[in-house]
Structure formats: structure tokens, C-alpha cells
Design a protein around this motif. Structure first.
Motif, PDB file in Angstrom:
ATOM      1  N   ALA A 224       0.835  -1.207   0.000  1.00  0.00           N
ATOM      2  CA  ALA A 224       0.000   0.000   0.000  1.00  0.00           C
ATOM      3  C   ALA A 224       0.868   1.255   0.000  1.00  0.00           C
ATOM      4  N   HIS A 246       1.365   4.955  -2.137  1.00  0.00           N
ATOM      5  CA  HIS A 246       0.506   5.726  -1.227  1.00  0.00           C
ATOM      6  C   HIS A 246      -0.974   5.398  -1.423  1.00  0.00           C
ATOM      7  N   SER A 247      -1.244   4.147  -1.675  1.00  0.00           N
ATOM      8  CA  SER A 247      -2.641   3.690  -1.670  1.00  0.00           C
ATOM      9  C   SER A 247      -3.062   3.446  -0.228  1.00  0.00           C
ATOM     10  N   ASP A 248      -4.342   3.180  -0.029  1.00  0.00           N
ATOM     11  CA  ASP A 248      -4.836   2.987   1.338  1.00  0.00           C
ATOM     12  C   ASP A 248      -6.031   2.044   1.268  1.00  0.00           C
ATOM     13  N   THR A 249      -6.513   1.652   2.407  1.00  0.00           N
ATOM     14  CA  THR A 249      -7.765   0.913   2.449  1.00  0.00           C
ATOM     15  C   THR A 249      -8.844   1.771   1.793  1.00  0.00           C
ATOM     16  N   THR A 251      -8.901   2.517  -1.424  1.00  0.00           N
ATOM     17  CA  THR A 251      -8.468   2.963  -2.756  1.00  0.00           C
ATOM     18  C   THR A 251      -9.047   2.004  -3.800  1.00  0.00           C
ATOM     19  N   GLU A 252      -9.602   2.564  -4.879  1.00  0.00           N
ATOM     20  CA  GLU A 252     -10.255   1.718  -5.875  1.00  0.00           C
ATOM     21  C   GLU A 252      -9.507   1.786  -7.200  1.00  0.00           C
ATOM     22  N   LEU A 253      -9.221   0.639  -7.766  1.00  0.00           N
ATOM     23  CA  LEU A 253      -8.553   0.562  -9.068  1.00  0.00           C
ATOM     24  C   LEU A 253      -9.555   0.013 -10.064  1.00  0.00           C
ATOM     25  N   ARG A 274     -11.048  -2.908  -4.904  1.00  0.00           N
ATOM     26  CA  ARG A 274     -10.981  -2.018  -3.755  1.00  0.00           C
ATOM     27  C   ARG A 274      -9.953  -2.599  -2.794  1.00  0.00           C
TER      28      ARG A 274
END
Lengths: 309, 98
Positions: A224, A246-249, A251-253, A274
Motif C-alpha cells: 500500500a 501511497h494507496s490505502d484501504t 483505494t479503488e482501481l 478495492r
């Protein structure tokens, strides 16, 4: 429409006065005019014959020529027809007809209490009268099998086994028909159809919304924070995802075109992944790091989510 | 799209005063304002229908609204029936592929 005898078409004697002919035409037009009898082709044919006969006989000169045998009844066909246009009904039955809706052009065509009452009574009373119903079964299919298409085995009450092909993109509630597969009644009558209603077994990872598939994907703390490629099984075969740094809980791809495949004229859908950060098992090094870590920008996630005291 | 003059010329058997009265009664519903009416196809067909009712069938103007009201309800029902049939066709079971 060619009539052999225009007098017969109008139902008048050969010596009828012009007034009697006009009156006979009016009477028949009221009865058979196609705009007053939409969908009734017999009335339409009848009206054409009547209009054609009246076209000939209402013109005294033409009538005289017909009576002398100089022209036949089809002579009227070359005349400009009073009814050459397509009529009102073609417009009124199309969506343009909403303009002249009885309740006014702004009314909602489907929000009609009378219509609702009719449907309520139709479905409350059940089916009228006995009739041969197709045999109906329910088949539960795992979500991804329904998305990708699969062959499923169905055992009928008479122990017969059917292999049912589930087309790709099938959704819950879809009905499949297998023609002529129902058990014969034994009296030589034709075998009926089998209807199979598809139910979807939920998937532990994926959920479906129309053509979209959603996946909640666990990632490690370092994936993450630092980003990087991850391999996943994917709904339709292996996929390599790039987790942005720097993604997080939450974060949607979006993975284009990896949702539900195109079917029945619907384009292929996307896969939404997600992320959910998982801290993982105990690690003394992580503990040690966090004890000495001084965040450059301290933050309280409970404040952003409104959960702070 | 036609103007009121275009409609009168096209149909031939309608007087301007009659047509204007039918519009003010709401029997014909062109778009636009009284001096700039615009008629689409269904409006022209409806003027023709009213002419047929008035002339060929001798329906007088006192009775005409009754006839038009019943006709409008008939066509409402037929449009709804068509939409229902369309919808039933969409949701009826599809054949399983071989």
C-alpha cells in the motif's frame, strides 16, 4: 383495392340517387374507417373498397361512363384517392401518439391507477384455466461460472441428467429454455419445454452489479505504501495489477474490460478492485520501527471518518 | 414541421377559422404560440382525421370531443399494449445454447 361492382360495395341499387350514394358511403365509412378500427385489417380492406367505389360513383360523369361500360370499376383506381395518406392510426400508435394522450401530454403513461388495478387482479387470481405448463426448475450456479459461461449438470426428478450450457454473462433470474426436453406424458403427446431459472451462488471474493464486477483485495502495508505489482487470479484468468504508491484501504482501481464479458448486446464491463490494507502477523522489526517513528504529518483517521470522540 | 398555412394548403378542405378553433379547444395540439404554430406529422394526420369525421361522417362539433376522447383512450390502450408485448418479449426465456 379493386371492386368489381361499386354499387355492391356500397350496397346501393344501380338507380340510386347521388344523395343515396353519399349517405351509403357515410354510413359505411363510420363503420369501417381504419382510424376508428386500428389493427382490424378486415375493416381496412372493406373501407378501401367502399372509398374506391364512392370515388367512382360520387362523380356523376365517371358514374355515367361506368354505367355505359366505358370504364370498369378499376377506373376509379387511377383517380386520386381520398385516403392516399397513411392515416392517423400509424402516428397515434407510435410514441408520437403520447401527444394526444387522454390524460394530457404531461401525464405519465404508466402511472395509471386503472392499469395497476387491472394487473393486480390479473396476478392475484392466478392463471385462468388449465393448460400445459413447461416443467420449471431452478439451478444454482456459482457467480464466476455464470459470468464466464459454463456447463452445469442438472438431474431431473425422473433421474435423467441434463447438461445445461450457461451462456457467459448470465445473471440471477435469467430463464433458459430447453425445447422438447420435458418428460413425455406417455400418451404420445409432444414433450414440453423445460424452463430453468438461474440462481447465483455468491462468490467469497467477487460481487456483481450489472456488467461490473467488484473485488476487495487485501494488500500488505508495504504494497500500500510503496506500491508495486501484484498477481491475482482474476475473475476471467490471471491478472497483474499495479498498486500505485501511497494507496490505502478503500483505494479503488479500475481494470477495464475485466468485468462481465459482453453478451446480449451489452458491452463488456470493468473490474473494480478495492484495496484493504492488512497489517499481517506480528513482526518485532515493525514494532521497533513504529516505536521510534515520528510521523512528518500526524493524522487521526477517526477525525476524517467522523468517528473521533 | 409545418406552419398553419402549410397545413391548410396540404389538406385543402379545412378553413383557417375552423382549424384555429380546433386548436383553442385542444383537439389539435401544435407546438408554439398562436401566431407561430408548428405542426408535426401526427398533428397534420389529426387535422385530416377531424376533417374526415366532420365531412365524411357528419360528426358535428358538439359530438366531436366525445369521439376524439374515446379514440385517444383507444390509442392510449393500444400503445400500452404494444409496450407490454415488447417488454414480455424481452423477459421471456431465451433458448439455452446447444
Amino acid at each position: 383495392m379493386i371492386v368489381d361492382d361499386p354499387y355492391k360495395a356500397l350496397g346501393v341499387p344501380r338507380d340510386a340517387t347521388q344523395e343515396a350514394i353519399r349517405s351509403a358511403y357515410r354510413k359505411l365509412a363510420k363503420q369501417h374507417h381504419p382510424d376508428l378500427n386500428p389493427g382490424n385489417s378486415a375493416a381496412e380492406e372493406r373501407f378501401k373498397a367502399v372509398a374506391s367505389a364512392y370515388g367512382l360513383l360520387s362523380d356523376a360523369a365517371q358514374r355515367a361512363r361506368f354505367d355505359r361500360g366505358e370504364i370498369d370499376a378499376s377506373g376509379a383506381e387511377q383517380r386520386p384517392q381520398a385516403q392516399a395518406h397513411s392515416g392517423y392510426r400509424a402516428h397515434a400508435e407510435s410514441s408520437a401518439g403520447q401527444r394526444y394522450r387522454h390524460a394530457g401530454p404531461e401525464a405519465d403513461e404508466w402511472n395509471d391507477p386503472d392499469l395497476e388495478a387491472m394487473f393486480a387482479s390479473m396476478f392475484a387470481g392466478g392463471r385462468a384455466g388449465p393448460r400445459a405448463e413447461p416443467a420449471q426448475y431452478r439451478l444454482a450456479v456459482p457467480l464466476l461460472d455464470a459470468v464466464n459461461g459454463a456447463t452445469k449438470r442438472l438431474t431431473l426428478p425422473d433421474q435423467r441428467v441434463l447438461d445445461v450450457k450457461i451462456p457467459p454473462g448470465t445473471d440471477a433470474g435469467h430463464m433458459l429454455r430447453l425445447r422438447g426436453q420435458a418428460t413425455k406424458a406417455g400418451d404420445g403427446s409432444k414433450a414440453g419445454d423445460i424452463l430453468i431459472e438461474i440462481a447465483i451462488e455468491p462468490d467469497p471474493l467477487y460481487t456483481r452489479e450489472g456488467q461490473i464486477l467488484r473485488l476487495e483485495l487485501p494488500v500488505t502495508l508495504s504494497e500500500a505504501v510503496l506500491g508495486g505489482p501484484v498477481e491475482i487470479a482474476g475473475p476471467r484468468g490471471a491478472l497483474r495489477l499495479r498498486i500505485p504508491p501511497h494507496s490505502d484501504t478503500g483505494t479503488e482501481l479500475r481494470v477495464r474490460g475485466r468485468g462481465v464479458p459482453a453478451h446480449d448486446g451489452k458491452p463488456e464491463g470493468d473490474l473494480y478492485v478495492r484495496l484493504r490494507v492488512m497489517v499481517g502477523p506480528r513482526d518485532p522489526a515493525l514494532d521497533a520501527f513504529l516505536q521510534t517513528w515520528q510521523p512528518a504529518r500526524p493524522f487521526n483517521p477517526r477525525q476524517t471518518t467522523g468517528a473521533a470522540s | 414541421m409545418m406552419t398553419i398555412d402549410g397545413v391548410i394548403a396540404e389538406i385543402g378542405q379545412v378553413e383557417r377559422a375552423d382549424l384555429e378553433r380546433w386548436i383553442s379547444e385542444g383537439w389539435v395540439r401544435p407546438q408554439g404560440e398562436p401566431n407561430a404554430y408548428r405542426f408535426v406529422e401526427i398533428d397534420v394526420a389529426r387535422v385530416r382525421l377531424i376533417c374526415t369525421l366532420r365531412v365524411d361522417m357528419e360528426v358535428n362539433e358538439a359530438t366531436l370531443p366525445v369521439v376524439l376522447s374515446l379514440l385517444d383512450q383507444l390509442y392510449d390502450t393500444r400503445r400500452q399494449m404494444r409496450a407490454l408485448i415488447e417488454r414480455l418479449r424481452e423477459i421471456s426465456p431465451s433458448d439455452a445454447p446447444d
